[in-house]
Design a protein around this motif. Structure first.
Motif, PDB file in Angstrom:
ATOM      1  N   ALA A 109       0.511  -1.442  -0.371  1.00 36.07           N
ATOM      2  CA  ALA A 109      -0.154   0.125  -0.454  1.00 36.07           C
ATOM      3  C   ALA A 109       0.850   0.743   0.196  1.00 36.07           C
ATOM      4  O   ALA A 109       0.622   2.134   0.733  1.00 36.07           O
ATOM      5  N   ARG A 110       2.141   1.367  -0.768  1.00 35.16           N
ATOM      6  CA  ARG A 110       3.374   2.139  -0.827  1.00 35.16           C
ATOM      7  C   ARG A 110       1.641   3.717  -1.939  1.00 35.16           C
ATOM      8  O   ARG A 110       1.325   3.447  -3.349  1.00 35.16           O
ATOM      9  N   GLU A 111       2.862   4.513  -1.569  1.00 26.79           N
ATOM     10  CA  GLU A 111       2.249   5.082  -2.218  1.00 26.79           C
ATOM     11  C   GLU A 111       2.769   5.817  -3.791  1.00 26.79           C
ATOM     12  O   GLU A 111       3.909   4.903  -3.739  1.00 26.79           O
ATOM     13  N   PRO A 167      18.884   8.247  10.883  1.00 21.63           N
ATOM     14  CA  PRO A 167      16.877   8.215  10.735  1.00 21.63           C
ATOM     15  C   PRO A 167      16.059   8.820  12.028  1.00 21.63           C
ATOM     16  O   PRO A 167      17.286   9.459  12.987  1.00 21.63           O
ATOM     17  N   GLY A 168      14.326   9.092  12.748  1.00 23.19           N
ATOM     18  CA  GLY A 168      14.462   9.602  12.986  1.00 23.19           C
ATOM     19  C   GLY A 168      13.367   8.979  14.068  1.00 23.19           C
ATOM     20  O   GLY A 168      13.898   7.586  14.237  1.00 23.19           O
ATOM     21  N   MET A 169      12.423   9.237  14.769  1.00 19.03           N
ATOM     22  CA  MET A 169      11.129   8.659  15.207  1.00 19.03           C
ATOM     23  C   MET A 169       9.919   8.598  14.311  1.00 19.03           C
ATOM     24  O   MET A 169       9.307   8.994  14.813  1.00 19.03           O
ATOM     25  N   HIS A 170      10.065   8.622  13.050  1.00 18.94           N
ATOM     26  CA  HIS A 170       8.944   8.576  12.369  1.00 18.94           C
ATOM     27  C   HIS A 170       9.011   7.949  11.247  1.00 18.94           C
ATOM     28  O   HIS A 170       9.545   6.997  11.334  1.00 18.94           O
ATOM     29  N   THR A 171       7.621   7.346  10.969  1.00 23.72           N
ATOM     30  CA  THR A 171       7.763   6.041  10.542  1.00 23.72           C
ATOM     31  C   THR A 171       7.152   4.327  11.264  1.00 23.72           C
ATOM     32  O   THR A 171       7.992   5.550  12.820  1.00 23.72           O
ATOM     33  N   ASP A 201       5.664  12.424   2.971  1.00 22.34           N
ATOM     34  CA  ASP A 201       6.527  13.641   2.082  1.00 22.34           C
ATOM     35  C   ASP A 201       7.514  12.719   0.929  1.00 22.34           C
ATOM     36  O   ASP A 201       8.224  12.485   1.545  1.00 22.34           O
ATOM     37  N   GLU A 202       6.825  11.264   0.425  1.00 23.36           N
ATOM     38  CA  GLU A 202       7.514  10.120   0.627  1.00 23.36           C
ATOM     39  C   GLU A 202       7.901  10.288  -1.448  1.00 23.36           C
ATOM     40  O   GLU A 202       8.016   9.306  -1.325  1.00 23.36           O
ATOM     41  N   MET A 203       7.590  11.897  -1.771  1.00 28.48           N
ATOM     42  CA  MET A 203       8.241  11.735  -2.919  1.00 28.48           C
ATOM     43  C   MET A 203       9.796  11.906  -2.984  1.00 28.48           C
ATOM     44  O   MET A 203      10.624  11.076  -3.820  1.00 28.48           O
ATOM     45  N   ASP A 204      10.208  11.788  -1.892  1.00 32.57           N
ATOM     46  CA  ASP A 204      11.589  12.165  -1.585  1.00 32.57           C
ATOM     47  C   ASP A 204      12.301  10.678  -1.410  1.00 32.57           C
ATOM     48  O   ASP A 204      13.570  11.177  -1.746  1.00 32.57           O
ATOM     49  N   ASP A 205      12.066   9.467  -1.498  1.00 37.24           N
ATOM     50  CA  ASP A 205      12.120   7.983  -1.679  1.00 37.24           C
ATOM     51  C   ASP A 205      12.450   8.384  -2.788  1.00 37.24           C
ATOM     52  O   ASP A 205      13.187   7.031  -3.232  1.00 37.24           O
ATOM     53  N   PHE A 206      12.029   8.866  -3.940  1.00 41.47           N
ATOM     54  CA  PHE A 206      12.420   8.791  -5.757  1.00 41.47           C
ATOM     55  C   PHE A 206      14.097   9.199  -5.996  1.00 41.47           C
ATOM     56  O   PHE A 206      14.451  10.563  -4.446  1.00 41.47           O
ATOM     57  N   LEU A 253      10.590   3.742  -4.073  1.00 43.34           N
ATOM     58  CA  LEU A 253      11.517   2.735  -3.754  1.00 43.34           C
ATOM     59  C   LEU A 253      11.333   3.021  -2.201  1.00 43.34           C
ATOM     60  O   LEU A 253      11.423   4.322  -1.873  1.00 43.34           O
ATOM     61  N   SER A 254      11.248   1.783  -1.368  1.00 44.49           N
ATOM     62  CA  SER A 254      11.055   1.803  -0.085  1.00 44.49           C
ATOM     63  C   SER A 254      12.281   0.686   0.955  1.00 44.49           C
ATOM     64  O   SER A 254      12.827   0.057   0.256  1.00 44.49           O
ATOM     65  N   SER A 255      12.764   1.723   2.400  1.00 42.02           N
ATOM     66  CA  SER A 255      13.306   0.280   3.317  1.00 42.02           C
ATOM     67  C   SER A 255      12.502  -0.219   3.849  1.00 42.02           C
ATOM     68  O   SER A 255      13.309  -0.960   4.578  1.00 42.02           O
ATOM     69  N   MET A 256      11.628   0.243   4.034  1.00 48.11           N
ATOM     70  CA  MET A 256      10.300  -0.485   5.049  1.00 48.11           C
ATOM     71  C   MET A 256      11.119  -2.516   4.829  1.00 48.11           C
ATOM     72  O   MET A 256      10.679  -2.942   3.697  1.00 48.11           O
ATOM     73  N   SER A 257      10.981  -2.982   5.649  1.00 46.57           N
ATOM     74  CA  SER A 257      11.208  -4.443   6.216  1.00 46.57           C
ATOM     75  C   SER A 257      10.297  -5.275   7.111  1.00 46.57           C
ATOM     76  O   SER A 257      10.388  -6.039   8.056  1.00 46.57           O
ATOM     77  N   SER A 291      10.699  -1.949  11.885  1.00 42.45           N
ATOM     78  CA  SER A 291      11.415  -1.028  12.611  1.00 42.45           C
ATOM     79  C   SER A 291      11.501  -0.365  11.558  1.00 42.45           C
ATOM     80  O   SER A 291      11.579   0.340  10.229  1.00 42.45           O
ATOM     81  N   PRO A 292      11.025   1.515  12.011  1.00 45.07           N
ATOM     82  CA  PRO A 292      11.450   2.359  11.387  1.00 45.07           C
ATOM     83  C   PRO A 292      12.729   2.486  11.029  1.00 45.07           C
ATOM     84  O   PRO A 292      13.425   2.058  11.842  1.00 45.07           O
ATOM     85  N   GLY A 293      13.301   4.057  10.667  1.00 46.35           N
ATOM     86  CA  GLY A 293      14.711   4.218  10.703  1.00 46.35           C
ATOM     87  C   GLY A 293      15.412   4.294   9.308  1.00 46.35           C
ATOM     88  O   GLY A 293      16.308   4.376   8.629  1.00 46.35           O
ATOM     89  N   GLY A 294      14.504   5.055   8.129  1.00 47.60           N
ATOM     90  CA  GLY A 294      14.923   5.090   7.030  1.00 47.60           C
ATOM     91  C   GLY A 294      15.575   4.435   6.579  1.00 47.60           C
ATOM     92  O   GLY A 294      15.710   2.174   6.189  1.00 47.60           O
ATOM     93  N   THR A 348      18.068   3.107   7.314  1.00 54.80           N
ATOM     94  CA  THR A 348      18.932   1.916   8.673  1.00 54.80           C
ATOM     95  C   THR A 348      17.538   1.027   8.844  1.00 54.80           C
ATOM     96  O   THR A 348      18.297   0.213   9.867  1.00 54.80           O
ATOM     97  N   ILE A 349      16.808   1.333   8.219  1.00 51.99           N
ATOM     98  CA  ILE A 349      15.183  -0.109   8.921  1.00 51.99           C
ATOM     99  C   ILE A 349      15.621  -1.775   7.908  1.00 51.99           C
ATOM    100  O   ILE A 349      15.808  -2.301   8.947  1.00 51.99           O
ATOM    101  N   ILE A 350      16.902  -1.207   6.906  1.00 51.40           N
ATOM    102  CA  ILE A 350      17.142  -2.648   6.445  1.00 51.40           C
ATOM    103  C   ILE A 350      18.388  -3.126   7.063  1.00 51.40           C
ATOM    104  O   ILE A 350      18.277  -4.490   7.966  1.00 51.40           O
TER     105      ILE A 350
HETATM  106  O1  DON Z   1       9.848   4.278   3.015  1.00 50.78           O
HETATM  107  C1  DON Z   1      10.699   4.319   3.425  1.00 50.78           C
HETATM  108  O2  DON Z   1      12.027   3.469   3.215  1.00 50.78           O
HETATM  109  C2  DON Z   1      10.977   5.638   4.205  1.00 50.78           C
HETATM  110  N1  DON Z   1      10.044   6.753   3.684  1.00 50.78           N
HETATM  111  C3  DON Z   1      10.681   5.492   5.836  1.00 50.78           C
HETATM  112  C4  DON Z   1      10.924   6.296   6.499  1.00 50.78           C
HETATM  113  C5  DON Z   1      11.622   6.392   7.778  1.00 50.78           C
HETATM  114  O3  DON Z   1      11.801   5.416   8.147  1.00 50.78           O
HETATM  115  C6  DON Z   1      11.922   7.428   9.051  1.00 50.78           C
HETATM  116  N2  DON Z   1      12.022   7.321  10.168  1.00 50.78           N
HETATM  117  N3  DON Z   1      13.340   7.388  10.266  1.00 50.78           N
END
Ligand code: DON
Length: 571
Positions: A102-104, A372-376, A414-419, A446-450, A465-468, A470-472
């Motif tokens: 269900a990605r944007e 990485p922050g505390m979002h996601t 603001d997921e466009m920044d992941d492109f 593309l996402s790092s969500m795992s 986990s979240p973490g941009g 670093t999720i991976i």
């Molecule tokens: O889908 C992604 O990989 C990013 N939008 C995830 C962003 C995220 O984990 C921000 N938190 N630290």
């Protein structure tokens, strides 16, 4: 070292996992459920919402809808119905694993030029703030899909706790208020955002009650009409007009065209465990599989911490190099997945690793950095029957674009920044993409969500986990810790480190390495850099020997919220 069962043994034991190219669902015996349920999420109101829905006769998938939608109300800095998610589902009845994407998506009018500054560098203001930074949301369609195809209860029942909390209000925790502080300048730009998050023009003090009648109405339309209640009609009209008034480019057709995708999860076998994880458009699963395939040629248990960490860093370096180069939305780009996931490819990469010397990233052909922050947000669920959900949800950066579409209560992502908006230039997480991840109308970034499952003969884990970027690596380290026999709370507490090819350095959490290990790694040529914060991992484990569940949330988060990862007996 955990005993590694053969897959034949595992296949006939109490459960079985089906992944790409594996046995079909029909071959799989039903598993014995644990008889109780566990949920680990980032907020106790969301965890409670999950249990509320389980108590009404719902299953893990209904609980996932309740947890997600409640997080969309009480943890909006991290995820929401203006964002998207990726979830892995395990159906106990037939052993099937399903990946819900269900990605944007990029709107049709996407124009790369607007994201480039006069200096040719990415214009981070446009790509992370305001309506042009927002992709077409996937979460509402994903929740409706999950309820319709996997749940036992109507969508309206699973959305009820979120709607109630949006109407009645709740007291945001210090973390929520801290992120308003972080984003106050952007939130102040948009009147509908300021009206919600900056009452009286200021960052609210703790003890503030946040009531969100517009968001409750938006969720009610979704509850009554399903996805059409968001992507068509009143909500859609409000979203499009608010976006356009503020300089955005969405159209009604963009919203109507949004579709959830079900995809085959990736599967990798490692030391007797089967890891089921996210396929593209997440890069996470591919990278985790590559690292595990490389590491499977070593016996890490025979090495000291410095040397086993060195090999893991080298595997990360190589996997992230490929991430930049090849990966994107599978509906738009051809990816050499067979190659990237093959054991032979991993053999070749392993052969380039020196046992005691770091390989400088620029010696590897081509390219990535991050904070990485505390979002996601990520949550994990196992229900009494053994259904499981691992779901990572995001609006990207804190409060996404910071833009609330007037009249909807919805914060756009603001997921466009992941492109890869400017090829070769880093995004907010230092990831440098190539053409495979260039924006195109309707394409998923593309996402790092795992979100991942780890299946062993004796134990199963639901992890993420979240973490941009670093999720991976966080999820990878969690998987390795689980395989090493660690409990849910040991996994979430374990100190972390991260390498993503570029910048060529190891980000290290304070306390991850003792002095001698840090010195050995530095002597090998690794550049160690302290980093904070580190994700928000939520893990549930199931021990098949005792049939006990365990749940743990990341101890790094000062929530003051009590136990958010809980195990309960549900009648
Ligand atoms: O889908 C992604 O990989 C990013 N939008 C995830 C962003 C995220 O984990 C921000 N938190 N630290």
């Amino acid at each position: 070292m955990i005993h590694a069962p053969s897959w034949r043994v595992l296949a006939t034991s109490l459960f079985l996992v089906v992944g790409a190219g594996q046995a079909t669902a029909k071959d799989v015996p039903a598993s014995r459920g644990p008889g109780q349920a566990a949920i680990a999420s980032a907020n106790f109101l969301a965890t409670n919402a999950g249990f509320e829905v389980l108590a009404k006769g719902g299953n893990a998938f209904d609980a996932a809808v309740a947890v997600s939608s409640t997080l969309a109300v009480v943890e909006q800095q991290s995820s929401g119905i203006g964002g998207g998610f990726m979830a892995l589902l395990h159906k106990a009845s037939d052993g099937r694993n399903v990946f819900i994407d269900a990605r944007e998506t990029a709107p049709k009018a996407v124009d790369m030029k607007v994201y480039v500054g006069k200096d040719g560098k990415p214009n981070r203001d446009v790509s992370t703030n305001g309506p042009l930074s927002a992709g077409i949301p996937g979460e509402p369609a994903g929740l409706a899909w999950m309820a319709e195809h996997y749940g036992k209860l109507p969508l309206s029942a699973s959305l009820a706790p979120a709607i109630r909390i949006a109407k009645e209000g709740f007291q945001p925790d210090a973390r929520f208020i801290g992120t308003i502080e972080d984003r106050k300048d952007v939130l102040a730009r948009y009147p509908a955002s300021a009206a919600i998050y900056l009452p009286d023009g200021r960052v609210p003090a703790q003890g503030w009650t946040l009531r969100q009648p517009d968001l409750a109405t938006t969720l009610e339309r979704l509850a009554v009409k399903g996805a059409d209640g968001f992507y068509k009609g009143e909500t859609a009209t409000l979203l499009v007009s608010a976006s356009r008034v503020a300089g955005g480019n969405w159209t009604a057709a963009d919203l109507e065209a949004y579709r959830v995708k079900e995809r085959e999860p990736l599967t990798v076998d490692y030391k007797g465990y089967r890891i089921v994880t996210a396929p593209p458009p997440s890069s996470g699963g591919v990278a985790i599989a590559e690292v595990l395939n490389i590491l499977s040629g070593f016996d890490l248990t025979k090495l000291d911490l410095a040397h086993s960490t060195h090999l893991t860093i080298e595997a990360m370096r190589r996997a992230f190099r490929d991430h930049n180069e090849y990966l994107g939305d599978p509906d738009f780009v051809k990816m050499p997945l067979d190659m990237l996931l093959s054991k032979y490819y991993a053999d070749g990469l392993r052969a380039t690793i020196s046992p005691d010397k770091a390989t400088p990233s620029d010696l590897l052909p081509t390219a990535m950095s991050a904070d990485p922050g505390m979002h996601t947000t990520h949550f994990s669920v196992i229900d009494a029957d053994g259904n499981m959900v691992a779901s990572t949800l995001t609006v990207n950066l804190e409060f996404g674009s910071g833009f609330v579409a007037k009249g909807t209560g919805v914060v756009l992502n603001d997921e466009m920044d992941d492109f890869a908006l400017v090829p070769g230039q880093p995004n907010a997480f230092g990831l440098r993409g190539a053409l495979a991840n260039a924006p195109e109308p309707g394409k998923r970034m593309l996402s790092s969500m795992s979100p991942s499952f780890v299946f062993g003969a004796d134990r199963t884990a639901v992890i993420g986990s979240p973490g941009g970027s670093t999720i991976i690596t966080q999820v990878l380290e969690g998987i390795l810790a689980f395989i090493d026999g660690k409990s849910a709370s040991q996994i979430t507490a374990q100190k972390r480190y991260h390498h993503q090819y570029l910048p060529d350095r190891v980000d290290v959490e304070a306390g991850a390495f003792d002095e001698a290990t840090a010195k050995t790694l530095t002597d090998m040529g690794h550049v160690l850099k302290n980093r904070s914060p580190w994700g928000f991992m939520n893990v549930v484990t199931w021990d098949h020997r005792t049939n006990a569940l365990d749940a743990a949330t990341d101890p790094r988060r000062p929530s003051g919220l009590g136990k958010v990862g809980t195990v309960k007996s549900v009648p």
